[in-house]
Scaffold this active site. Sequence first.
Site, short mmCIF file in Angstrom:
data_model
loop_
_atom_site.label_atom_id
_atom_site.label_comp_id
_atom_site.label_asym_id
_atom_site.label_seq_id
_atom_site.Cartn_x
_atom_site.Cartn_y
_atom_site.Cartn_z
CG ASP A 55 1.49 0.77 12.60
OD1 ASP A 55 1.73 1.89 12.12
OD2 ASP A 55 1.23 0.58 13.81
CB ILE A 71 -0.98 -0.03 1.20
CG1 ILE A 71 -2.16 0.93 0.99
CG2 ILE A 71 -0.27 0.24 2.52
CD1 ILE A 71 -3.31 0.73 1.97
CE1 TYR A 113 -3.59 -5.79 17.24
CE2 TYR A 113 -5.22 -4.25 16.41
CZ TYR A 113 -4.11 -4.51 17.20
OH TYR A 113 -3.54 -3.50 17.94
CB SER A 156 -8.86 -6.39 12.14
OG SER A 156 -8.98 -5.40 13.13
CG ASN A 175 -0.36 -0.03 18.19
OD1 ASN A 175 -0.29 1.02 18.82
ND2 ASN A 175 0.71 -0.56 17.59
N1 AR6 Z 1 0.63 -3.17 2.25
C1 AR6 Z 1 -0.63 -3.65 2.32
N2 AR6 Z 1 -1.01 -4.60 3.20
C2 AR6 Z 1 -0.07 -5.07 4.04
C3 AR6 Z 1 1.28 -4.61 4.04
C4 AR6 Z 1 1.61 -3.61 3.08
N3 AR6 Z 1 2.83 -3.09 3.00
N4 AR6 Z 1 1.97 -5.29 5.00
C5 AR6 Z 1 1.10 -6.14 5.58
N5 AR6 Z 1 -0.12 -6.02 5.01
P1 AR6 Z 1 -1.49 -6.19 10.17
P2 AR6 Z 1 -3.77 -5.79 12.00
C6 AR6 Z 1 -1.38 -6.74 5.28
O1 AR6 Z 1 -0.94 -7.26 11.02
O2 AR6 Z 1 -4.17 -7.21 11.89
C7 AR6 Z 1 0.64 -3.80 13.82
O3 AR6 Z 1 1.77 -4.21 14.55
C8 AR6 Z 1 -1.31 -8.03 6.04
O4 AR6 Z 1 -0.94 -9.13 5.18
O5 AR6 Z 1 -0.55 -5.20 9.59
O6 AR6 Z 1 -4.83 -4.72 11.92
C9 AR6 Z 1 -0.06 -2.62 14.44
O7 AR6 Z 1 0.82 -1.75 15.11
C10 AR6 Z 1 -2.72 -8.18 6.57
O8 AR6 Z 1 -3.58 -8.77 5.58
O9 AR6 Z 1 -2.65 -5.34 10.94
C11 AR6 Z 1 -1.00 -3.27 15.40
O10 AR6 Z 1 -0.37 -3.57 16.63
C12 AR6 Z 1 -3.18 -6.73 6.77
O11 AR6 Z 1 -2.17 -5.92 6.11
C13 AR6 Z 1 -1.39 -4.55 14.70
O12 AR6 Z 1 -0.30 -4.85 13.82
C14 AR6 Z 1 -3.28 -6.30 8.21
O13 AR6 Z 1 -2.28 -6.92 8.98
C15 AR6 Z 1 -2.64 -4.39 13.88
O14 AR6 Z 1 -3.02 -5.66 13.38
#
Ligand code: AR6
Length: 178
Positions: free
Chosen positions: A39, A16, A126, A122, A29
Amino acid sequence: MGEVVVSRIKLARGDITTLKVDAIVNAANNSLLGGGGVDGAIHRAAGPELLAECRALGGCPTGSAKITRGYRLSAKYVIHTVGPVYSGGDCGESDLLASCYHECLRLAAAHQCATLAFPAVSCGVYGYPLDEAAKVSLATVAQFLTHSQLPREVIWCLFAPAAYDAYEKVLADTYRPM
Ligand code: AR6
């Protein structure tokens, strides 16, 4: 759902942080001070000025969203939202996830964003099941777009192939039946 609204929703694969859109959404978070997953990728790509602005925001409740500038990103804004941790589905997770999407859309429209990109909020650490998240989030976005001209286009940028497949299936089954 009307065809016009559905044509304003797009799916993309990949990172993204590379998108040339007005705003990208961060799955953050409650601290808004960075983390792993999307993030971490957004903070790395935007640079340290993003963390400095986030420090001044005082965190964010689950289900809400806050907006910052995009700094070194192509996107002008980052909209930070805090999705629910999935704990079985009976703890208000779907309302909280819908609220995240609604608040992001509201902030994007208020800041005149024509194009907005979401990750699968999420659905990483999450633990939200992909198909359930796709249903809730697509319904929330489609509903919002029926009564708002902005954002003109909403893109889900899905990094994990399983996330792309889940969104594509819900979109095809529910919104673009053959
Ligand atoms: N571009 C698009 N999507 C992505 C990217 C990217 N560069 N990298 C990962 N994803 P997550 P959550 C996808 O874990 O579940 C963090 O530590 C990934 O494959 O990033 O909302 C925060 O600080 C997944 O499908 O977010 C919080 O503590 C989606 O993004 C926690 O994680 C969301 O995965 C939030 O957890």
